[in-house]
Design a protein around this motif. Structure first.
Motif, PDB file in Angstrom:
ATOM      1  N   ILE A  43       0.839  -1.192   0.000  1.00 10.49           N
ATOM      2  CA  ILE A  43       0.000   0.000   0.000  1.00 10.49           C
ATOM      3  C   ILE A  43       0.880   1.251   0.000  1.00 10.49           C
ATOM      4  N   THR A  44       1.920   1.211   0.801  1.00 10.24           N
ATOM      5  CA  THR A  44       2.844   2.347   0.838  1.00 10.24           C
ATOM      6  C   THR A  44       3.400   2.623  -0.547  1.00 10.24           C
ATOM      7  N   LYS A  45       3.814   1.565  -1.199  1.00 13.07           N
ATOM      8  CA  LYS A  45       4.380   1.728  -2.545  1.00 13.07           C
ATOM      9  C   LYS A  45       3.359   2.335  -3.493  1.00 13.07           C
ATOM     10  N   LEU A  46       2.152   1.839  -3.374  1.00 17.06           N
ATOM     11  CA  LEU A  46       1.101   2.324  -4.268  1.00 17.06           C
ATOM     12  C   LEU A  46       0.825   3.801  -4.001  1.00 17.06           C
ATOM     13  N   LYS A  47       0.827   4.168  -2.764  1.00 12.64           N
ATOM     14  CA  LYS A  47       0.584   5.576  -2.417  1.00 12.64           C
ATOM     15  C   LYS A  47       1.714   6.449  -2.962  1.00 12.64           C
ATOM     16  N   ILE A  48       2.918   5.989  -2.763  1.00 15.68           N
ATOM     17  CA  ILE A  48       4.065   6.762  -3.239  1.00 15.68           C
ATOM     18  C   ILE A  48       4.013   6.900  -4.757  1.00 15.68           C
ATOM     19  N   ASP A  49       3.618   5.836  -5.394  1.00 11.83           N
ATOM     20  CA  ASP A  49       3.578   5.861  -6.855  1.00 11.83           C
ATOM     21  C   ASP A  49       2.531   6.826  -7.399  1.00 11.83           C
ATOM     22  N   HIS A  50       1.486   7.019  -6.672  1.00 11.02           N
ATOM     23  CA  HIS A  50       0.366   7.781  -7.231  1.00 11.02           C
ATOM     24  C   HIS A  50       0.110   9.121  -6.569  1.00 11.02           C
ATOM     25  N   ASN A  51       0.623   9.317  -5.393  1.00  9.84           N
ATOM     26  CA  ASN A  51       0.369  10.594  -4.724  1.00  9.84           C
ATOM     27  C   ASN A  51       1.490  11.576  -5.051  1.00  9.84           C
ATOM     28  N   PRO A  52       1.170  12.678  -5.660  1.00  6.13           N
ATOM     29  CA  PRO A  52       2.211  13.629  -6.056  1.00  6.13           C
ATOM     30  C   PRO A  52       3.000  14.180  -4.879  1.00  6.13           C
ATOM     31  N   PHE A  53       2.366  14.264  -3.740  1.00  4.97           N
ATOM     32  CA  PHE A  53       3.080  14.789  -2.585  1.00  4.97           C
ATOM     33  C   PHE A  53       4.135  13.800  -2.078  1.00  4.97           C
ATOM     34  N   ALA A  54       4.009  12.599  -2.491  1.00  2.00           N
ATOM     35  CA  ALA A  54       4.983  11.594  -2.052  1.00  2.00           C
ATOM     36  C   ALA A  54       6.026  11.334  -3.134  1.00  2.00           C
ATOM     37  N   LYS A  55       6.068  12.220  -4.080  1.00  2.00           N
ATOM     38  CA  LYS A  55       6.975  12.022  -5.202  1.00  2.00           C
ATOM     39  C   LYS A  55       8.425  11.897  -4.729  1.00  2.00           C
ATOM     40  N   GLY A  56       8.700  12.573  -3.661  1.00  2.00           N
ATOM     41  CA  GLY A  56      10.063  12.551  -3.152  1.00  2.00           C
ATOM     42  C   GLY A  56      10.540  11.172  -2.755  1.00  2.00           C
ATOM     43  N   PHE A  57       9.633  10.273  -2.596  1.00  2.00           N
ATOM     44  CA  PHE A  57      10.019   8.925  -2.188  1.00  2.00           C
ATOM     45  C   PHE A  57      10.095   7.980  -3.380  1.00  2.00           C
ATOM     46  N   ARG A  58       9.815   8.516  -4.541  1.00  2.00           N
ATOM     47  CA  ARG A  58       9.809   7.650  -5.723  1.00  2.00           C
ATOM     48  C   ARG A  58      11.221   7.434  -6.246  1.00  2.00           C
ATOM     49  N   ASP A  59      11.978   8.503  -6.275  1.00  2.00           N
ATOM     50  CA  ASP A  59      13.292   8.464  -6.913  1.00  2.00           C
ATOM     51  C   ASP A  59      14.196   7.480  -6.173  1.00  2.00           C
ATOM     52  N   GLU A  60      14.643   6.507  -6.885  1.00  2.00           N
ATOM     53  CA  GLU A  60      15.455   5.460  -6.264  1.00  2.00           C
ATOM     54  C   GLU A  60      16.734   6.043  -5.674  1.00  2.00           C
ATOM     55  N   SER A  61      17.375   6.947  -6.407  1.00  2.00           N
ATOM     56  CA  SER A  61      18.631   7.497  -5.926  1.00  2.00           C
ATOM     57  C   SER A  61      18.414   8.287  -4.644  1.00  2.00           C
ATOM     58  N   THR A  62      17.335   9.042  -4.644  1.00  2.00           N
ATOM     59  CA  THR A  62      17.028   9.804  -3.448  1.00  2.00           C
ATOM     60  C   THR A  62      16.799   8.878  -2.272  1.00  2.00           C
ATOM     61  N   ASN A  63      16.074   7.820  -2.550  1.00  2.00           N
ATOM     62  CA  ASN A  63      15.780   6.878  -1.482  1.00  2.00           C
ATOM     63  C   ASN A  63      17.067   6.251  -0.956  1.00  2.00           C
TER      64      ASN A  63
END
Length: 453
Positions: free
Chosen positions: A196-216
């Motif tokens: 669910i967390t992954k899905l939220k990150i993938d679709h919620n623009p405010f969680a975009k910061g958690f999408r970038d693998e390098s950033t993570n």
DNA sequence: TCTGCTTTCACATTTGAAATGA
DNA sequence: ATCATTTCAAATGTGAAAGCAG
């Protein structure tokens, strides 16, 4: 839909301010469809979780609906509330939800009033209606008008449509209530299911910061070894999730049941049966001895007998859409509606729907709805928040012929529906001085019909 | 006291609206 | 009046720590 013809206003003649018209006929034609059904389904397949916090947290996906069949010139009020799916508390154990006991006493139930309410049917129908600003909280003393939920409990949103010129008229009006099975969710203070967390990150623009693998990676590398170990474990878990695609049993069975009736538009009874199954995702657990005193599900469906199971999206439930007398709604594809393609994909269709209403004189009359009777539950702190109103709905149990959620005099003996809330002062400028009667708004926490002894 | 579950908090990042200036 | 840029509050999940119950 036949039963809807039985809709009728209650408690005597409506005030003259109410729009005249063939209420019963037209209300029966109201159609409501959920936007982004595919996104909702994606979450539902995994077991939707919604974060609740003390200051209040928005839902994601947020509720966004399309309306049709309203009388263009008549005014309507749109409401959303959250009702418990059952009488259980849950826990996340080894990648699936399990019953953890009896549900806690129902918190003061609040109803979110769409900030545009009341508005003419043409307004509601011209674009999708967003409940973006709706917030969920676990703070029972919340004074911002957020909807109060218990963590680790399951809920589903209900959409109420009331034809009324203003909130004062609502007490003479008839509710039409819609629910979307795929919008049910578990309230949590921290995500339990990593998928669910992954899905939220993938679709919620405010969680975009958690999408970038390098950033993570950067973030992870700064953490302690123990943290990394935990992350690795979580990553492993989520890999397993994706590999096995093994959502909690309740979800899968729920959708299996949903998909399994292709071909026929289910009759009313069948719909209820489906609902029951969908809302009893942990039936196996219950059969294994978990019992509570509160009769789940079935009871409240009896009470709210106008509640309509809204057809699933055409993509996987075409026959139901057909039954609503129109072609499948042009629901946006998952890709276009939530693929993270930018802001436009999120609010472009209804950027202003959930904005602050003009609290003109007529709308201030909302306060005249007045306080319903006090319930027996422990009282929350005084609800001085001006956007929170109490209202009540007649208890329909034992009146099989009665269809509709009839509002009654706030001083009557029936059960209140809940407290109305509109976006709070943190979102919008404060209203003009609240009606004095509002200070009694804390008086009547809503009691679930199935909670009463 | 220990353990495990749940909640709370500070944090970095992103969004989006309001304010500001050209 | 319009447009571009800047500023800042709000929203988001993360992970550590605190709180709590058994």
């Amino acid at each position: 839909m036949q039963s809807i013809r039985d809709l009728k206003p209650n408690f005597g003649p409506p005030p003259q301010s109410m729009a005249a018209g063939p209420d019963t006929y037209m209300q029966g034609n109201i159609r409501l469809t959920l936007e982004d059904p595919d996104l909702w389904k994606s979450f539902h397949d995994l077991g939707t979780e919604m974060i609740i916090t003390k200051p209040g947290r928005r839902m994601f996906p947020h509720c966004k609906i399309n309306l049709a069949g309203l009388i263009p010139c008549a005014k309507y009020i749109l409401l959303v509330d959250m009702v418990p799916v059952d009488g259980f508390r849950y826990k996340w154990n080894k990648e699936k939800w399990e019953v953890a006991g009896k549900a806690e006493p129902q918190p003061p139930c609040r109803t979110y009033l769409h900030p545009d309410s009341p508005a003419p049917g043409s307004h509601w129908m011209k674009q999708s209606v967003s409940f973006l600003k709706l917030k969920l909280t676990n703070n029972t003393l919340d004074q911002h008008g957020h909807i109060i939920l218990h963590s680790m409990h399951r809920y589903h949103p209900r959409f109420h449509i009331v034809q009324a010129d203003d909130l004062f008229s609502v007490r003479w009006s008839v509710f039409q209530t819609f629910t979307f099975p795929e919008t049910s969710f578990t309230a949590v203070t921290a995500y339990q299911n990593t998928s669910i967390t992954k899905l939220k990150i993938d679709h919620n623009p405010f969680a975009k910061g958690f999408r970038d693998e390098s950033t993570n990676k950067k973030r992870r590398s700064s953490k302690s070894p123990a943290c990394q170990e935990k992350r690795a474990k979580m990553s492993d878990m989520s890999n397993r999730d994706s590999k096995e695609d093994s959502p909690p049993d309740f979800c899968r069975s729920a959708y299996e049941a949903y998909d399994g009736e292709e071909g026929d538009m289910p009759k009313r009874k069948e719909v209820e049966g489906i609902k029951q199954e969908r809302y009893s995702p942990w039936a196996a657990d219950r059969e294994h001895g978990v019992r509570t005193e509160s009769p789940p599900g079935a009871d409240h469906r009896d009470v709210y007998n106008t509640e309509q199971l809204v057809p699933a999206p055409a993509s996987y439930q075409p026959q139901r859409v057909h039954d609503f007398g129109k072609p499948p709604s042009p629901s946006p594809s998952v890709g276009s509606s939530h693929s993270g393609s930018g802001r436009s994909s999120f609010e472009s269709r209804a950027p202003d729907v959930a904005t602050v209403p003009d609290h003109d004189a007529s709308k201030l009359r909302t306060h005249e709805v007045g306080p319903p009777p006090c319930g027996p539950q422990p009282l929350p702190a005084p609800q001085d928040y001006p956007g929170v109103l109490n209202m009540s709905v007649a208890h329909q149990a034992g009146k099989p012929g009665m269809i509709g959620h009839h509002l009654y005099s706030p001083y009557g003996p029936e059960q209140p529906l809940g407290q109305w809330s509109t976006p709070g002062p943190t979102q919008y400028p404060p209203r003009s001085p609240p009606d004095r009667r509002l200070h009694n708004a804390h008086c009547a926490p809503w009691i679930s019909p199935w909670q009463r002894g």
